[in-house]
Design an enzyme around this catalytic site. Structure first.
Site, PDB file in Angstrom:
ATOM      1  N   ASP A  53      78.230   8.605  76.382  1.00 15.57           N
ATOM      2  CA  ASP A  53      77.125   9.147  76.944  1.00 15.57           C
ATOM      3  C   ASP A  53      76.741  10.322  76.876  1.00 15.57           C
ATOM      4  OD1 ASP A  53      79.089  10.295  78.467  1.00 15.57           O
ATOM      5  OD2 ASP A  53      78.420   9.468  80.380  1.00 15.57           O
ATOM      6  N   ASP A  92      80.646   3.925  76.781  1.00 17.46           N
ATOM      7  CA  ASP A  92      80.515   4.588  78.230  1.00 17.46           C
ATOM      8  C   ASP A  92      79.630   4.015  79.335  1.00 17.46           C
ATOM      9  OD1 ASP A  92      82.315   6.829  78.526  1.00 17.46           O
ATOM     10  OD2 ASP A  92      80.957   8.060  77.302  1.00 17.46           O
ATOM     11  N   GLU A 191      89.960  15.304  79.158  1.00 16.51           N
ATOM     12  CA  GLU A 191      88.971  16.326  78.356  1.00 16.51           C
ATOM     13  C   GLU A 191      89.262  17.826  79.083  1.00 16.51           C
ATOM     14  OE1 GLU A 191      84.781  15.287  77.998  1.00 16.51           O
ATOM     15  OE2 GLU A 191      84.298  17.316  77.503  1.00 16.51           O
TER      16      GLU A 191
HETATM   17  O1  KIV Z   1      80.435  11.040  76.020  1.00 18.40           O
HETATM   18  C1  KIV Z   1      81.400  11.178  74.984  1.00 18.40           C
HETATM   19  O2  KIV Z   1      80.920  11.576  73.732  1.00 18.40           O
HETATM   20  C2  KIV Z   1      82.620  11.252  75.554  1.00 18.40           C
HETATM   21  C3  KIV Z   1      83.537  11.999  74.806  1.00 18.40           C
HETATM   22  C4  KIV Z   1      83.514  13.527  74.647  1.00 18.40           C
HETATM   23  C5  KIV Z   1      85.062  11.844  75.064  1.00 18.40           C
HETATM   24  O3  KIV Z   1      83.053  10.967  76.485  1.00 18.40           O
END
Ligand code: KIV
Length: 273
Positions: A53, A92, A191
């Protein structure tokens, strides 16, 4: 078996990812939102592509990940999974597509799986969402967890400071990771947490951890592709290693093109019919 089947590389699956962790082989992951980047990543041998996301920040130009919709995530995932032959593709679930009810989480995850050919979904949260993860994973949908700094909760925390830096927060994150594993998550993104905590969580889990700013002891690593290519320069966390300076290169090319058009040196004879 057709020639095409013979030539197809062996697909990375949840099992491959687990085997890599068990064998101590680091898992390499990056993000993609379009077919061209996805194809280049897959050809280069990436293990897992996340349709993150973060598309909201680095593609749509929003200040946070909150505005991107499920329909938009599905649109980008279709473009990615259409061309990826080897890597595992995870999408996501965006903000407010899984938090309100487990039923809604099911529908959102189900739409991603049915409409995009993705191989699983990622959700942010630990103990709080473990019940939902258990139900979705229990129905056969691979679920990746995401704890530590959770961009969908950024406004609540009021910033991007590292998480798990005191004992209480660190212990809570260990509990979150254990709850996700118990609920059936196949891997967990960690993270922006101290490397010592990344190591502690990785050692306590049997499933893989994928770190982003979580130190070198995680089972694998992920970065946002636009960050590591030096394309997105608005925000530069210390955990991003720059492997290219594509924004500089694009700027140079655009300026040169404008110059050539204005100077009437483009197109030349060999570029004309
Ligand atoms: O949205 C994304 O790119 C992520 C990564 C930073 C793990 O969740």
């Amino acid at each position: 078996m057709s020639t095409e089947q013979q030539q197809s590389p062996k697909r990375v699956t949840t099992r491959t990812i687990q085997e890599m962790k068990d064998a101590g082989m680091p898992i390499a992951c990056l993000t993609a939102y379009d077919f061209l980047t996805a194809r280049l990543l897959d050809d280069a041998g990436i293990d897992l592509i996340l349709v993150g996301d973060s598309v909201s920040n680095v593609f749509q130009g929003n200040p946070t990940t909150l505005p991107v919709t499920l329909d938009e995530m599905i649109y980008h995932t279709k473009a990615v999974s259409r061309v990826v032959r080897r890597a595992m593709v995870i999408t996501d679930l965006p903000f407010m597509s899984y938090q309100v009810t487990t039923e809604e989480a099911f529908r959102s995850a189900g739409r991603v799986m049915k409409e995009t050919l993705a191989h699983g979904v990622k959700v942010e949260g630990g103990v709080r969402i473990a019940g939902m993860v258990e139900k979705v994973a229990g129905e056969g949908i691979p679920v990746m967890g995401h704890i530590g700094l959770m961009p969908q909760s950024i406004l609540k925390f009021g910033g991007y400071r590292p998480r798990g830096t005191n004992e209480e927060e660190a212990d809570a994150l260990v509990q979150d990771a254990l709850a996700l594993q118990e609920a059936g998550a196949f891997a967990i993104v960690l993270e922006k947490i101290p490397a010592t905590l990344g190591k502690r969580i990785t050692e306590q889990l049997s499933i893989p951890t994928i770190g982003i700013g979580a130190g070198q002891h995680c089972s694998g690593q992920i970065l946002v592709t636009h960050d590591m290519l030096g394309l997105f320069e608005d925000f530069r966390p210390r955990f991003v290693r720059r492997y290219a300076a594509l924004a500089d290169e694009m700027d140079r090319a655009f300026r040169q093109y404008i110059h050539d058009v204005k100077a009437s040196t483009f197109p030349n004879e060999s570029e004309s019919y």
